[in-house]
Structure formats: C-alpha cells, structure tokens
Design an enzyme around this catalytic site. Structure first.
Site, PDB file in Angstrom:
ATOM      1  N   LEU A 217      88.683  89.870  81.973  1.00  0.00           N
ATOM      2  CA  LEU A 217      88.735  88.564  82.880  1.00  0.00           C
ATOM      3  C   LEU A 217      87.656  88.000  82.507  1.00  0.00           C
ATOM      4  O   LEU A 217      86.619  88.417  82.885  1.00  0.00           O
ATOM      5  CB  LEU A 217      89.053  89.262  84.376  1.00  0.00           C
ATOM      6  CG  LEU A 217      90.402  90.066  84.740  1.00  0.00           C
ATOM      7  CD1 LEU A 217      91.007  90.680  86.016  1.00  0.00           C
ATOM      8  CD2 LEU A 217      91.505  89.049  84.511  1.00  0.00           C
ATOM      9  N   ASP A 218      87.715  86.678  83.041  1.00  0.00           N
ATOM     10  CA  ASP A 218      87.163  85.414  82.654  1.00  0.00           C
ATOM     11  C   ASP A 218      86.118  85.893  84.128  1.00  0.00           C
ATOM     12  O   ASP A 218      86.215  87.113  85.504  1.00  0.00           O
ATOM     13  CB  ASP A 218      87.157  84.344  83.856  1.00  0.00           C
ATOM     14  CG  ASP A 218      88.072  84.229  82.287  1.00  0.00           C
ATOM     15  OD1 ASP A 218      88.346  84.076  81.608  1.00  0.00           O
ATOM     16  OD2 ASP A 218      88.581  82.754  83.027  1.00  0.00           O
ATOM     17  N   LYS A 219      84.397  85.894  84.534  1.00  0.00           N
ATOM     18  CA  LYS A 219      84.288  86.465  85.379  1.00  0.00           C
ATOM     19  C   LYS A 219      83.684  86.208  86.644  1.00  0.00           C
ATOM     20  O   LYS A 219      84.000  87.081  87.618  1.00  0.00           O
ATOM     21  CB  LYS A 219      82.480  85.861  84.763  1.00  0.00           C
ATOM     22  CG  LYS A 219      80.991  86.093  85.952  1.00  0.00           C
ATOM     23  CD  LYS A 219      79.478  85.517  85.426  1.00  0.00           C
ATOM     24  CE  LYS A 219      78.912  85.700  86.957  1.00  0.00           C
ATOM     25  NZ  LYS A 219      77.610  85.105  85.974  1.00  0.00           N
TER      26      LYS A 219
ATOM     27  N   THR B 297      86.995  84.685  87.879  1.00  0.00           N
ATOM     28  CA  THR B 297      88.645  86.171  88.422  1.00  0.00           C
ATOM     29  C   THR B 297      88.666  87.497  88.397  1.00  0.00           C
ATOM     30  O   THR B 297      87.474  88.264  87.996  1.00  0.00           O
ATOM     31  CB  THR B 297      89.736  85.889  86.746  1.00  0.00           C
ATOM     32  OG1 THR B 297      89.031  84.547  87.020  1.00  0.00           O
ATOM     33  CG2 THR B 297      90.834  86.139  87.039  1.00  0.00           C
TER      34      THR B 297
END
Length: 326
Positions: A148-150, A152
């Site tokens: 996941l994006d940092k 998110t």
C-alpha cells in the site's frame, strides 16, 4: 512463485512492480540477497526474464516471469542476519497491527504514515518489522504479498511460508483477490454507482512519482465505485473496488472523475472548500481483502478497522457537524 523445482524459482511480476528495474525488484522482494550476488546471477545468465537473458537495469513488466537460481545459503536465507534487531517497543508495535494469524497468512492493519517497504530516506517501514511476527524458534520470516502507499491505511497480507507466498501472489497476479477500499472524496458523483475505465501511464517529468490518464499509451485500468454516504454536496464516502492494479489507480480515477480523494495533495484533493478536517493525508483506506484459503479452498475475508483520522473526518462530515458550516 512456482513450486516443485529445487533447481530454480520462478516469480510472476505483479502490477505493483510494473515498470521497475530488475535490480529494484530484487531489493523489494529479496532484500537479503546482496547486489553483488544479483549482478553475478544476471551476468552469468542465471536470472532470466521470460526465458531470455537480462541486465540489472532492465525494466520489467506485469505478467513477465522471472527465473531466479536456487537459494545460496546463507546469503538469501530469510533470517534476521544483516538486520538491526528490533527493540521491545518495535516488536510490540508490529504485533499490535495483527488482525489475523494462521499457519499460512498474517493480516495486518497498516496505519497511515508507515511505509510498506524501505526506499530512499525511508528507514522505518512494515517490512523492517516482520521479524517481530516470526514464530519463536523459526527462521521463516513472513513475506509481503502486496503493498500500500505510505499514506494509505488498511489491510496488508503477509505469507508465512514459501508455498503460501506463491499461492497468494498468484491470486493477486490473476486478479482473484477482491480488494475493497473506502475513501472520502470532494463533492458527490452524479452517478452513485459506476465504472471508471481509463488507461493510466506515468506522467512525464515527474520521475514516475505521478500517474495520469493517457488514452494513447496508457495501460487499461478499471475501477468500480459506489457512494455509501454523502455530506450534502461537499463530500462523499465512497467504496472503491479496483479490477486492475495500476499505480495510484484509485486516486487518479477519482481525480479524473472530478471528485479527488480528500487531502490527496498529489491529485488535487486539497480543494476542501473551507472544510477544516482532521485528516492530513489522502483519505483512502484498504478496508477489506477477500480470497480463497490455500488449503480449504474456501473464501475468506478480512476487514481492517478505520484509523482514527479517517473516522474523525467521517464524523465531521456527517450532518450536524459544525465543521461543515452552514
């Protein structure tokens, strides 16, 4: 990864790794293998991409198969070797993120602000904490199956064995894993339940940090969205289901639709129209993950509770909240 051969290991490139360099793939997925060994494997033809020779600087694509030679003990044995030991506080923190654990998988609820993996100037990340989730007496380290994006938050799957890692990775590569995200977006879509199909590509001049809609050269991308709740005409709580796995797909699709995710600075989500809200990062949460069990074959579903900043913002947006104004 394909099982059944002691001579080689074969991996399928997943969507999250589409377009990255070959050496970067090894750094992400086999961090214990030194760069010198990777270079030797490549130079001597032991690493193959779709059956052909490759260079460490080659860019790989989703769906390609990587042939990797057998593990060379002790260089790529997944142990604590070469990593700084975790403090008791770090171990306790990592263990507090666990929402499910069995013999094959660990599910964690990644908080916003914690990177999934390390990178330039990123030394604190989920991957660096996985020693805390090893069984006592075991040298088998859990393996990240996806990222996941940092900023998110939400559910992240870890595989506990090489066999389950191969099984789950194939699930993600073939789109059999069903992921549901929750987001808060600016404005309310005219159509409450719809499909977004827009091809995506890396935006030139951003160093690959930003994606954009590219009808000519973009990769096919498909997202289903559904409005769960609305706050007048100013904002909406939406459910998002990605049918493909392009970088920043949900963020770009909602922005292009005219309803960017709240507080998403990269994709115009800072147009809060006077709203003073608690959240300071993109309001995107990986709420649930559904897939089939590697042994029973039954469908299993995991949910990650909302983090405090998302929940507080949701409450602020509901009717009667003073932050909404008149």
């Amino acid at each position: 990864m394909k099982q059944g051969s002691e001579e080689v290991r074969v991996f399928t490139v997943q969507a999250d790794d589409d377009g990255i360099r070959l050496d970067r793939w090894f750094k992400r997925h086999m961090p214990d293998i030194p760069f010198g060994l990777v270079s030797r494997w490549v130079r001597t033809g032991q690493v193959r991409v779709d059956g052909g020779r490759a260079k460490v600087g080659d860019h790989i694509a989703e769906g390609q198969e990587l042939r990797v030679p057998p593990a060379e003990a002790p260089s790529d044995t997944p142990t604590r070797r070469g990593r700084e030991p975790l403090s008791p506080e770090e171990e306790a923190y990592a263990q507090s993120l666990v929402i499910h654990k069995d013999a094959h998988a660990i599910l964690v609820n990644k908080p916003p602000g914690l990177a999934t993996q390390g990178g330039t100037k990123t030394t604190r990340h989920l991957d660096g904490m996985l020693d805390a989730l090893m069984e006592e007496g075991s040298e088998q380290r859990p393996k990240l199956v996806h990222r996941l994006d940092k900023d998110t938050s939400g559910v992240v799957l870890l595989a506990r064995t090489p066999g389950s890692a191969a099984y789950f990775s194939k699930h993600f590569a073939t789109r059999k894993a069903r992921k549901i995200y929750w987001a808060l977006v600016i404005g309310v879509p005219d159509i409450a339940d719809g499909i977004i199909e827009l091809p995506l590509a890396k935006q030139p001049g951003t160093g690959g940090e930003k994606m954009h809609v590219d009808e000519e050269n973009g990769q096919p991308s498909k997202t289903r969205y559904r409005v769960i709740e609305r706050a007048g005409n100013r904002a909406a709580w939406v459910e998002l289901q990605p049918y493909t796995g392009r970088t920043h797909q949900l963020r770009v699709h909602m922005s292009h639709l005219g309803h960017p995710i709240l507080a998403d600075r990269l994709y115009n989500g800072i147009r809060s129209e006077g709203l003073e809200l608690p959240i300071r990062r993109q309001a995107l949460h990986a709420y649930s993950l559904e897939l089939t069990h590697p042994v029973t074959g039954r469908s299993i579903r995991f949910e990650a509770p909302l983090p405090d900043d998302f929940q507080a913002t949701l409450e602020c947006l509901r009717p009667g909240a003073t932050e909404l104004g008149s």
